[in-house]
Design a protein around this motif. Structure first.
Motif, PDB file in Angstrom:
ATOM      1  N   ARG A 133      43.048  40.316   8.819  1.00 22.16           N
ATOM      2  CA  ARG A 133      43.508  39.410   7.777  1.00 22.16           C
ATOM      3  C   ARG A 133      44.082  38.103   8.322  1.00 22.16           C
ATOM      4  N   ASN A 134      43.880  37.804   9.610  1.00 18.47           N
ATOM      5  CA  ASN A 134      44.401  36.569  10.225  1.00 18.47           C
ATOM      6  C   ASN A 134      45.890  36.414   9.955  1.00 18.47           C
ATOM      7  N   TRP A 135      46.618  37.487  10.175  1.00 17.97           N
ATOM      8  CA  TRP A 135      48.023  37.466   9.746  1.00 17.97           C
ATOM      9  C   TRP A 135      48.947  37.532  10.954  1.00 17.97           C
ATOM     10  N   PRO A 136      49.544  36.429  11.349  1.00 24.10           N
ATOM     11  CA  PRO A 136      50.447  36.436  12.496  1.00 24.10           C
ATOM     12  C   PRO A 136      51.826  36.978  12.101  1.00 24.10           C
ATOM     13  N   PHE A 137      52.671  37.180  13.107  1.00 26.43           N
ATOM     14  CA  PHE A 137      54.022  37.683  12.841  1.00 26.43           C
ATOM     15  C   PHE A 137      55.031  36.571  13.038  1.00 26.43           C
ATOM     16  N   GLU A 138      56.004  36.543  12.147  1.00 24.27           N
ATOM     17  CA  GLU A 138      57.054  35.543  12.263  1.00 24.27           C
ATOM     18  C   GLU A 138      58.124  36.034  13.242  1.00 24.27           C
ATOM     19  N   ASN A 139      58.463  37.302  13.113  1.00 23.26           N
ATOM     20  CA  ASN A 139      59.428  37.920  14.026  1.00 23.26           C
ATOM     21  C   ASN A 139      58.859  39.259  14.470  1.00 23.26           C
ATOM     22  N   GLY A 140      59.237  39.707  15.658  1.00 21.80           N
ATOM     23  CA  GLY A 140      58.825  41.021  16.124  1.00 21.80           C
ATOM     24  C   GLY A 140      57.338  41.111  16.343  1.00 21.80           C
ATOM     25  N   ALA A 141      56.751  42.285  16.120  1.00 20.37           N
ATOM     26  CA  ALA A 141      55.322  42.481  16.313  1.00 20.37           C
ATOM     27  C   ALA A 141      54.859  43.560  15.350  1.00 20.37           C
ATOM     28  N   GLY A 142      53.551  43.827  15.360  1.00 22.77           N
ATOM     29  CA  GLY A 142      53.016  44.897  14.526  1.00 22.77           C
ATOM     30  C   GLY A 142      53.276  46.228  15.193  1.00 22.77           C
ATOM     31  N   PHE A 143      52.973  47.290  14.461  1.00 24.51           N
ATOM     32  CA  PHE A 143      53.074  48.596  15.108  1.00 24.51           C
ATOM     33  C   PHE A 143      51.841  48.808  15.978  1.00 24.51           C
ATOM     34  N   THR A 144      51.907  49.813  16.834  1.00 29.79           N
ATOM     35  CA  THR A 144      50.857  50.014  17.835  1.00 29.79           C
ATOM     36  C   THR A 144      50.014  51.232  17.501  1.00 29.79           C
ATOM     37  N   GLN A 145      48.941  51.409  18.283  1.00 28.92           N
ATOM     38  CA  GLN A 145      48.100  52.583  18.120  1.00 28.92           C
ATOM     39  C   GLN A 145      48.928  53.844  18.421  1.00 28.92           C
ATOM     40  N   GLY A 146      49.851  53.676  19.356  1.00 28.03           N
ATOM     41  CA  GLY A 146      50.754  54.782  19.694  1.00 28.03           C
ATOM     42  C   GLY A 146      51.582  55.198  18.494  1.00 28.03           C
ATOM     43  N   ASP A 147      52.099  54.221  17.742  1.00 21.01           N
ATOM     44  CA  ASP A 147      52.856  54.506  16.523  1.00 21.01           C
ATOM     45  C   ASP A 147      51.993  55.291  15.543  1.00 21.01           C
ATOM     46  N   VAL A 148      50.697  54.901  15.465  1.00 21.72           N
ATOM     47  CA  VAL A 148      49.797  55.578  14.537  1.00 21.72           C
ATOM     48  C   VAL A 148      49.602  57.026  14.975  1.00 21.72           C
ATOM     49  N   THR A 149      49.335  57.191  16.264  1.00 22.38           N
ATOM     50  CA  THR A 149      49.091  58.538  16.775  1.00 22.38           C
ATOM     51  C   THR A 149      50.313  59.430  16.560  1.00 22.38           C
ATOM     52  N   ALA A 150      51.490  58.855  16.816  1.00 21.36           N
ATOM     53  CA  ALA A 150      52.721  59.630  16.708  1.00 21.36           C
ATOM     54  C   ALA A 150      53.221  59.770  15.279  1.00 21.36           C
ATOM     55  N   GLY A 151      52.648  58.976  14.367  1.00 18.93           N
ATOM     56  CA  GLY A 151      53.165  58.990  12.998  1.00 18.93           C
ATOM     57  C   GLY A 151      54.579  58.445  12.943  1.00 18.93           C
ATOM     58  N   ALA A 152      54.823  57.355  13.730  1.00 17.51           N
ATOM     59  CA  ALA A 152      56.172  56.811  13.862  1.00 17.51           C
ATOM     60  C   ALA A 152      56.654  56.204  12.547  1.00 17.51           C
ATOM     61  N   LYS A 153      57.970  56.242  12.367  1.00 17.64           N
ATOM     62  CA  LYS A 153      58.557  55.689  11.144  1.00 17.64           C
ATOM     63  C   LYS A 153      58.944  54.224  11.398  1.00 17.64           C
TER      64      LYS A 153
END
Lengths: 409, 248
Positions: A133-153
């Protein structure tokens, strides 16, 4: 005969009648100004549509699960889950025309911070989503593949949600937000994207890993993907191929026979953008052609005044001929007069047109785009108008008989 | 040596079905430095003769040598060039460009000759000085009296250093005093070697010429050389009489 000297003669003649010269050129001024302003507004509208679709994502295909026929009644698209997670993996892995694909599972949820709460659309997705979606971040970053695998909150918040929950100009990264009863850690803030072409606020949203979504909100990960899939093709040219590839792949995987309808649907955002684009182009062309007609009328105005001028200045033409002006110099003089009138009118028209467009832009918040090629084209066209409509009066002047011209009262 | 040599010139106009014989075979030879008055009633053909001499019109038949060159067969472009190089024109109604300064009016023939900026300026200013309008270079015609306007026109005729100056009723719109002033100017031109030909119907204007040609019915009726009266002397007399009249 030196053309520079003829230009001088023509300029002197125009200056002698500066008021009339100005009125003559008014038609061209208005015509060119109208063309410039219309084209600027049209191009601005076009750019706005383009920007709106670019904000949705470039070369974007949206895959929706199927319309199923249950007992003769057609459910709408998305009424029944027909897409599986394995379908998604197949699309990501097997198709060379697809750059990325991200699942999106949606639900409206109440988000609660220490001070406030706000109900917004929560999307469960994968890290690729923000790239698609061409969507940059203003602060911080997106979640990672690791977050997806772990089901992180973890959660990425849209700008509107941040404003509502934490107030403006607050960086919420690292803070905790509860979705329902589950606490989520804020890892990023998506940059403000504004409204969609239908007025929906893109920034009123929150994003979490789809695994977390399935577990915490849907109550378990099933075989079926009960949402949509955002797919980005590798290029604009490849978008139709990607669409065909996905269709073929899914029909194959769903074992659909030749006579059976698709149990899914794919929307090509480029096509929708193209249709909207065509709409604005049609209106731009319509406005521009009306403006072009006024330019033509301006040209006829020049011819009209030049004819009057030739008649009125018959004696002057006679004198010029008597003291040695050749018919060619007279022709050139009147032609240059017409040309100067129209080109100067064209230039004033450009300035006026740019002014009008800028004024409209600031007054009504219209996006405008001033195009250099349109400017040079309309100045060139007004010059052409001057030559075409100046030729007849100029020929008439040059063919006068000096004796008759001198005797003319 | 004749500068203007017209031989058996016939000019016939076609007006509808009627043929008008404006000139029926005119021969006229004018020497360099002569001051010729061409007289005649209206319709006599004197204007047609003047137009042919002025290279504004071409004869139906006959020959015309101007400054040693046969010009009766030239096309419009070549005639324009001859007018620009060899001739100067003065008209009854001055025919100055309105809303244009005296200087720019006088510059016009040089502009068509392709003479550039400073040189053109200098020569136009000198011509205006010669006719006594040195202080009025940037006056426009409506800021000048009739006599002054005609002097601007004479400066315009002179600026290209023509061999022949042609004047068509140059005093027709002027009072008697300014008429004599203008005639004095023409006599001055003649004294510098310029050939002057003027059309007039006033006998007392013709007195200032050294030769009077009378045209009637398209033919030359008479052609007499005479001792011209001095316009300078006539002007002094008129001014003296005016002063005396003013005193009385």
């Amino acid at each position: 005969m030196n053309p520079l000297i003829t230009l001088r003669i023509a300029l002197r003649a125009l200056m002698r009648n500066s008021m009339r010269s100005f009125l003559t050129t008014l038609g061209i001024i208005i015509g060119v100004a109208a063309v410039i302003a219309m084209m600027a507004i049209g191009a601005g509208a076009r750019a706005q549509v383009q920007a709106a679709f670019a904000a949705m994502g470039t070369n974007l295909l949206i895959l929706l699960p199927g319309s199923t026929t249950a007992g003769g009644s057609h459910g709408g698209f998305g009424s029944m889950p027909t897409l599986t997670w394995e379908d998604l993996t197949a699309i990501q892995v097997e198709l060379s025309s697809v750059k990325a694909a991200a699942p999106t599972l949606r639900s409206n949820q109440s988000l609660i911070s220490d001070e406030n709460n706000w109900t917004t659309s929560v999307t469960g997705t994968s890290p690729e989503y923000f790239g698609i979606r061409n969507w940059p971040f203003e602060n911080g970053a997106g979640f990672t593949q690791g977050d997806v695998t772990a089901g992180a909150k973890v959660v990425v918040l849209g700008k509107t949600v941040v404003d509502r929950l934490f107030g403006k100009r607050v960086d919420p990264v690292g803070q905790t937000v509860r979705v329902g009863n589950t606490p989520f850690s804020v890892v990023g803030v998506a940059a403000a994207k504004g409204q969609s072409s239908t007025g929906q606020d893109y920034d009123d949203a929150a994003f979490i890993p789809y695994t977390t979504f399935a577990r915490r909100i849907q109550g378990g990960l099933s075989k079926y993907l009960s949402g949509t899939v955002f797919i980005q093709a590798v290029s604009t040219e490849q978008t139709p191929r990607a669409l065909a590839d996905i269709t073929r792949l899914l029909r194959d995987r769903h074992k659909l026979g030749d006579g059976q309808e698709d149990d899914f649907s794919i929307r090509n955002l480029n096509e929708v953008a193209g249709a909207q684009q065509q709409g604005t182009d049609t209106i731009t062309n319509l406005l521009a052609s009306v403006a072009a007609v006024s330019l033509l009328v301006g040209g006829i105005g020049i011819m009209n005044i030049m004819l009057v001028s030739v008649t009125e200045r018959t004696r002057e033409i006679g004198v010029r001929m008597a003291i040695g002006a050749k018919p060619r110099s007279i022709l050139l003089q009147f032609l240059i007069e017409a040309l100067v009138l129209s080109v100067v009118g064209g230039i004033i028209g450009v300035v006026l047109g740019v002014g009008i467009a800028t004024w409209l832009a600031s007054k009504f918040q219209w996006p405008i785009q001033i195009q250099v090629d349109v400017i040079s084209l309309s100045v060139g066209f007004s010059g052409l108008v001057g030559i075409v409509f100046g030729l007849f009066p100029a020929r008439k002047a040059s063919q006068l008989d000096p004796i008759d011209a001198l005797r003319y009262e | 040596m004749p500068i203007i040599e017209i031989t058996d010139v016939v000019k016939t106009y076609q007006t509808g079905d009627v043929e008008v014989h404006a000139l029926r075979g005119v021969s006229l030879s004018i020497d360099e430095g002569e001051f010729v008055a061409i007289m005649g009633a209206s319709g006599s053909g004197k204007s047609t003769l003047m137009n042919i001499i002025g290279c504004l019109d071409r004869p139906t038949s006959g020959a015309y040598r101007l400054a040693g060159r046969e010009v009766s067969g030239l096309n419009r472009d070549d005639l324009a060039e001859v007018r620009n190089q060899v001739l100067g024109f003065v008209f009854q109604n001055f025919n100055l460009l309105s809303r244009t300064s005296a200087l720019e009016n006088v510059e016009l023939p040089l502009l068509y000759r392709g003479i550039h900026g400073k040189e053109r300026h200098r020569r136009a200013a000198a011509a205006l000085e010669r006719v006594g309008l040195a202080g009025r270079l940037d006056h426009t015609p409506n800021q000048l009296s009739g006599g002054q306007q005609q002097r601007v026109a004479i400066a315009r005729a002179l600026v290209g250093e023509p061999k022949v100056v042609l004047a068509d009723e140059p005093t027709g719109n002027l009072d008697s005093l300014t008429s004599v002033e203008v005639m004095a100017l023409f006599q001055e031109l003649q004294s510098t070697g310029i050939t002057v030909a003027l059309v007039t119907h006033e006998p007392d204007i013709a007195e200032f010429a050294s030769r009077v040609v009378v045209v009637k019915d398209g033919l030359i009726l008479s052609d007499d050389r005479q001792t011209p009266s001095s316009a300078r002397v006539a002007l002094d007399e008129l001014l003296a009489a005016k002063a005396a009249g003013g005193a009385a």
